[in-house]
Design an enzyme around this catalytic site. Structure first.
Site, PDB file in Angstrom:
ATOM      1  N   ASP A  67      33.571  15.007  40.414  1.00 36.77           N
ATOM      2  CA  ASP A  67      34.605  14.032  40.078  1.00 36.77           C
ATOM      3  C   ASP A  67      36.008  14.541  40.391  1.00 36.77           C
ATOM      4  OD1 ASP A  67      34.475  15.974  38.081  1.00 36.77           O
ATOM      5  OD2 ASP A  67      33.799  14.607  36.534  1.00 36.77           O
ATOM      6  N   ASN A 136      31.650  13.694  23.899  1.00 41.16           N
ATOM      7  CA  ASN A 136      31.142  12.345  23.637  1.00 41.16           C
ATOM      8  C   ASN A 136      29.869  12.054  24.435  1.00 41.16           C
ATOM      9  OD1 ASN A 136      32.050  12.090  26.240  1.00 41.16           O
ATOM     10  ND2 ASN A 136      33.587  10.522  25.832  1.00 41.16           N
ATOM     11  N   HIS A 138      29.489  12.475  27.775  1.00 44.39           N
ATOM     12  CA  HIS A 138      29.658  12.105  29.189  1.00 44.39           C
ATOM     13  C   HIS A 138      29.142  13.208  30.109  1.00 44.39           C
ATOM     14  CE1 HIS A 138      34.077  13.786  29.465  1.00 44.39           C
ATOM     15  NE2 HIS A 138      33.245  14.683  29.930  1.00 44.39           N
ATOM     16  N   GLU A 143      31.382   7.870  31.234  1.00 43.62           N
ATOM     17  CA  GLU A 143      31.702   7.803  29.814  1.00 43.62           C
ATOM     18  C   GLU A 143      30.696   6.920  29.070  1.00 43.62           C
ATOM     19  OE1 GLU A 143      33.788   9.792  28.754  1.00 43.62           O
ATOM     20  OE2 GLU A 143      35.790   9.666  29.624  1.00 43.62           O
TER      21      GLU A 143
HETATM   22  C1  F6R Z   1      34.004  17.905  35.122  1.00 39.32           C
HETATM   23  C2  F6R Z   1      32.916  17.212  34.455  1.00 39.32           C
HETATM   24  C3  F6R Z   1      32.958  16.968  32.982  1.00 39.32           C
HETATM   25  C4  F6R Z   1      32.864  18.270  32.192  1.00 39.32           C
HETATM   26  C5  F6R Z   1      32.874  17.966  30.690  1.00 39.32           C
HETATM   27  C6  F6R Z   1      32.865  19.238  29.862  1.00 39.32           C
HETATM   28  O1  F6R Z   1      33.753  18.020  36.492  1.00 39.32           O
HETATM   29  O2  F6R Z   1      32.020  16.814  35.100  1.00 39.32           O
HETATM   30  O3  F6R Z   1      31.893  16.126  32.646  1.00 39.32           O
HETATM   31  O4  F6R Z   1      31.697  18.936  32.525  1.00 39.32           O
HETATM   32  O5  F6R Z   1      34.007  17.215  30.360  1.00 39.32           O
HETATM   33  O6  F6R Z   1      34.055  19.914  30.049  1.00 39.32           O
HETATM   34  P1  F6R Z   1      34.310  21.354  29.425  1.00 39.32           P
HETATM   35  O7  F6R Z   1      33.464  22.311  30.185  1.00 39.32           O
HETATM   36  O8  F6R Z   1      35.770  21.603  29.628  1.00 39.32           O
HETATM   37  O9  F6R Z   1      33.917  21.267  27.977  1.00 39.32           O
END
Ligand code: F6R
Length: 241
Positions: A67, A136, A138, A143
């Site tokens: 992303d 959450n 995702h 989301e």
């Molecule tokens: C980013 C992504 C997000 C993160 C998620 C956890 O490329 O795909 O889904 O993996 O937000 O983020 P952290 O590792 O910062 O807790």
């Protein structure tokens, strides 16, 4: 879903790096799927060390990231493009032309998503996909919602995610409100998936993900349908699993 519980963040990072190295050893021209965020930083550090020690060669590897914020220029310090070059790509011998991220700077966001999905298909899909999980539930920026998208698409970030990601920006107001993200279908097509999860904040969502129920309100719960997912957790994230 297989799960491996490690002592701490360092062990999770080391095991994650080893799984990626193993993938490259068995198929030097692998297509790797990468993620950003706080969790994979340690794993990328281990991969850089392994590269510097001559243990792994990225010269034939292709990479696709999950992303990118939208709108976002590549040169912005909080762009995922910048993050990947800063944490990994600049320190290894991956070829620039083999690195792909959704184009957060495109004038037409939907067109950029369609082109990204097309490139992914042209490269034959991802061999090993790295995932993290949002508090959450995702994955990538898919989301919680009533209906999930299959392909790469534009998404409005939820307040939860804006809040969680504000730590990387000067202020909450600076967090972009949209992102371009691979869809659940693009992710589920990966031949193998490894998900890294660390820290206490993730304990509740980990429990929901392993509950045996599948719901778009916890997008990560869909991974239960994938035939080859390994979740690597530290003891804090694993909680009472
Ligand atoms: C980013 C992504 C997000 C993160 C998620 C956890 O490329 O795909 O889904 O993996 O937000 O983020 P952290 O590792 O910062 O807790």
């Amino acid at each position: 879903m297989k799960r491996i519980i490690c002592k701490d963040y360092n062990e999770v990072s080391r095991l994650g790096a080893f799984m990626f190295a193993q993938q490259i050893w068995s198929k030097p021209d692998s297509v790797l799927g990468f993620a950003t965020g706080g969790t994979p930083v340690g794993m990328y550090r281990y991969l850089v060390d392994m590269y510097k020690d001559g243990m792994v060669d990225f010269s034939a590897v292709t990479t696709f990231n999950l992303d990118e914020y939208y709108p976002m220029s590549k040169s912005h310090k909080q762009s995922y493009d910048y993050f990947m070059w800063d944490n990994l790509f600049s320190h290894i011998n991956v070829k620039r032309e083999n690195v792909f991220l959704p184009n957060g700077g495109a004038a037409d966001a939907q067109k950029a998503c369609d082109e990204y999905e097309h490139k992914l298909t042209l490269h034959g899909g991802v061999d090993l996909q790295l995932l993290g999980i949002g508090n959450n539930g995702h994955i990538a920026f898919n989301e919680p919602c009533d209906e999930l998208h299959v392909k790469t698409h534009v998404i409005e970030l939820t307040e939860d995610t804006i809040e969680a990601n504000a730590r990387f920006f000067d202020s909450r107001d600076d967090v972009p409100r949209k992102a371009l993200t691979m869809g659940l279908g693009s992710i589920m097509k990966a031949r193998r998936i490894v998900m890294l999860i660390t820290g206490k904040a993730k304990t509740p969502v980990v429990k929901q993900m392993f509950s045996g129920m599948i719901t778009p309100q916890i997008p990560a719960s869909l991974l239960q349908l994938h035939p080859d997912v390994t979740v690597v957790l530290d003891t804090e994230a694993a909680g009472e699993l």
